[in-house]
Design a protein around this motif. Structure first.
Motif, PDB file in Angstrom:
ATOM      1  N   SER A  91       0.837  -1.198   0.000  1.00 51.38           N
ATOM      2  CA  SER A  91       0.000   0.000   0.000  1.00 51.38           C
ATOM      3  C   SER A  91       0.875   1.253   0.000  1.00 51.38           C
ATOM      4  O   SER A  91       1.954   1.273   0.583  1.00 51.38           O
ATOM      5  CB  SER A  91      -0.917   0.006   1.217  1.00 51.38           C
ATOM      6  N   GLN A  92       0.414   2.257  -0.686  1.00 53.98           N
ATOM      7  CA  GLN A  92       1.104   3.530  -0.731  1.00 53.98           C
ATOM      8  C   GLN A  92       0.380   4.493   0.208  1.00 53.98           C
ATOM      9  O   GLN A  92      -0.809   4.761   0.034  1.00 53.98           O
ATOM     10  CB  GLN A  92       1.111   4.082  -2.168  1.00 53.98           C
ATOM     11  N   TYR A  93       1.093   5.007   1.221  1.00 53.84           N
ATOM     12  CA  TYR A  93       0.475   5.838   2.237  1.00 53.84           C
ATOM     13  C   TYR A  93       0.530   7.299   1.817  1.00 53.84           C
ATOM     14  O   TYR A  93       1.484   7.759   1.195  1.00 53.84           O
ATOM     15  CB  TYR A  93       1.178   5.672   3.580  1.00 53.84           C
ATOM     16  N   ARG A  94      -0.503   8.004   2.184  1.00 55.54           N
ATOM     17  CA  ARG A  94      -0.529   9.442   1.989  1.00 55.54           C
ATOM     18  C   ARG A  94       0.122  10.138   3.177  1.00 55.54           C
ATOM     19  O   ARG A  94       0.450   9.506   4.172  1.00 55.54           O
ATOM     20  CB  ARG A  94      -1.972   9.934   1.816  1.00 55.54           C
ATOM     21  N   HIS A  95       0.292  11.465   3.048  1.00 57.71           N
ATOM     22  CA  HIS A  95       0.955  12.197   4.118  1.00 57.71           C
ATOM     23  C   HIS A  95       0.110  12.265   5.387  1.00 57.71           C
ATOM     24  O   HIS A  95       0.641  12.452   6.477  1.00 57.71           O
ATOM     25  CB  HIS A  95       1.261  13.625   3.648  1.00 57.71           C
ATOM     26  N   ASN A  96      -1.216  12.109   5.271  1.00 60.85           N
ATOM     27  CA  ASN A  96      -2.085  12.188   6.448  1.00 60.85           C
ATOM     28  C   ASN A  96      -2.567  10.825   6.909  1.00 60.85           C
ATOM     29  O   ASN A  96      -3.487  10.722   7.717  1.00 60.85           O
ATOM     30  CB  ASN A  96      -3.289  13.086   6.144  1.00 60.85           C
ATOM     31  N   ASP A  97      -2.001   9.750   6.389  1.00 58.31           N
ATOM     32  CA  ASP A  97      -2.380   8.401   6.807  1.00 58.31           C
ATOM     33  C   ASP A  97      -1.540   7.969   8.004  1.00 58.31           C
ATOM     34  O   ASP A  97      -0.362   8.344   8.124  1.00 58.31           O
ATOM     35  CB  ASP A  97      -2.192   7.398   5.666  1.00 58.31           C
TER      36      ASP A  97
END
Length: 479
Positions: A213-219
């Motif tokens: 999974s590719q995480y976002r900056h707010n995850d």
């Protein structure tokens, strides 16, 4: 021969007692073995007398600094240090110099050259002698500097800034060419390949993390399991479901389950008085927020105190409203309580009225005593869950009509389920514990924590996890 030295500059050392004298020879008497100096300097300080005469017996050493202009030529002098006077007129300072310098005449101009520096001699830089010279003073130059002052300045520049500087510094740096040498795609491809195969330097230095999974900056990348948004499960859910701002699902319950929950809580010690106090505190806190909170309720704003009208009936919901009015009156809010003079009321209502009478709140029993102008907020506590026949009473209809015509926003406190209808259209509704299946006329629904423990929920068959977080009142949205 003695007359040939007249006008010359000499330095006479008379020992440690008399010191060193310098000046221009004015007379030499061979018979008496004396010599006289005009405008003498004693140890570098100009003497107050115009002329001094010395005997040969007192002279330890005599040195010629400058020969008179009538003779010309060059005289070699000793390199021993002699004090040079720093005061006097410019003409004398031009002719007096240190014994480390030589005097030469060329085309009528005088140039001084440094012939040597003895041990203990220290050149003075940035001093008066080098930076504050007069217009007629000579400027020392380097040996062999036949080009005047330019050669000296060039030599100083070379010493300060260095010579033979690299000419490549004049060439502009090629940013685009240097950036083209870095193949970003190839480097990241190599990193990804080393992570997959485990044979790269990064894989050896860091542990393998098996994730795609590719995480976002707010995850939140530290969570170990997904969040369960349905944390409250009821045996017989109502017709509606709500959710909090965080997405937690809050199902509605029937009035029968709600009544059973309160009964079990009261058996475990959560009495009606405790619930009334908790409901009054939460309802008053929500009302204070709706009235403006700290933007309006300040000590400097006593001339604009908000006005709240409380419409109460002779039941538990009315007692909850009276408790809320007492807390609002304690917070400098002008409270007007409407409660008709009933023949018989509940003990809880009577107890709350006794406490309310100790505040500055006002109580009226007739609709005519309510203000004609709009108030800041109306809190509706007229409805009852069990006694629906109150809606047919004249005082109830009159109070509902006044509330609908006052044009003030309405907060409904613990209203009944949607099947019974609402005589007063509310903008906000406050439910207790878990919400009921309310109609659209209830407005926006809020949930109040009245302090029911989790084991009480479990005893009635409800799997419960608190949706309140750090608050006691949270908004609910239709799911």
């Amino acid at each position: 021969m003695a007359a040939d030295w007249l006008g010359s500059l000499v330095s006479i050392n008379c020992g440690a007692t008399l010191g060193v004298y310098q000046g221009e020879v004015s007379s030499v008497d061979q018979s008496s073995q004396t010599i006289s100096l005009r405008q003498p300097f004693h140890n570098g300080v100009k003497c107050p007398v115009p002329e001094v005469t010395f005997s040969a017996m007192d002279i330890k050493e005599l040195k010629v600094l400058d020969i008179g202009s009538s003779r010309g030529g060059v005289v070699q002098k000793s390199s021993a240090p002699v004090s040079v006077p720093h005061i006097g007129d410019h003409r004398t300072q031009e002719r007096l110099a240190s014994p480390q310098q030589q005097c030469s005449t060329s085309s009528g101009d005088k140039h001084l050259e440094v012939s040597g520096q003895p041990k203990g001699f220290r050149r003075r830089h940035n001093s008066w002698s080098s930076s504050s010279r007069g217009a007629n003073q000579v400027t020392p130059k380097k040996n062999g500097g036949g080009g005047g002052g330019w050669g000296q300045r060039q030599h100083r520049d070379d010493e300060c800034f260095g010579g033979n500087m690299d000419d490549s510094l004049d060439t502009d740096f090629d940013f685009e060419g240097n950036l083209a040498l870095f193949d970003k795609a190839a480097v990241f491809s190599q990193i990804d390949g080393s992570d997959r195969h485990g044979n790269g330097a990064r894989s050896r230095a860091m542990p393998q993390v098996q994730t795609s999974s590719q995480y976002r900056h707010n995850d939140n990348i530290l969570e170990t399991k997904p969040v369960g948004y349905r944390q409250i499960l009821v045996p017989h859910p109502g017709d509606k479901e709500y959710c909090t701002d965080w997405g937690l699902v809050v199902p509605s319950i029937s009035y029968e389950l709600h009544k059973r929950l309160l009964s079990v809580a009261e058996r475990h010690g959560l009495s009606l008085e405790r619930r009334l106090e908790m409901t009054g505190v939460c309802a008053s806190q929500m009302a204070l927020t709706l009235l403006g909170g700290p933007n309006r309720l300040t000590p400097k704003n006593v001339h604009q105190r908000p006005t709240v009208a409380l419409l109460c009936g002779p039941h538990v919901q009315g007692a909850q409203g009276i408790s809320c009015g007492r807390h609002l009156a304690n917070h400098e809010v002008e409270v007007i309580l409407f409660l008709p003079n009933f023949v018989k009321v509940l003990d809880a209502v009577a107890s709350e009225l006794t406490l309310y009478s100790k505040t500055e709140g006002k109580r009226v029993s007739s609709i005519k005593e309510l203000p004609d102008s709009p108030v800041d907020l109306i809190i509706n506590c007229l409805d009852c869950h069990e006694n629906t026949f109150l809606m047919d009473q004249p005082w109830y209809r009159a109070a509902a009509d006044w509330a609908n015509q006052n044009r003030a926003p309405v907060l409904s406190l613990d209203p009944p389920v949607s099947g019974q209808g609402h005589a007063v259209e509310a903008k906000w509704t406050l439910s207790l514990g878990l919400p009921l299946s309310l109609s659209e006329g209830a407005g926006r629904v809020y949930l109040c924590d009245i302090g029911v423990p989790r084991q009480v929920f479990q005893e009635v068959g409800i799997k419960y996890h608190s949706p309140f977080g750090c608050k006691f009142v949270v908004p609910l949205h239709s799911a």
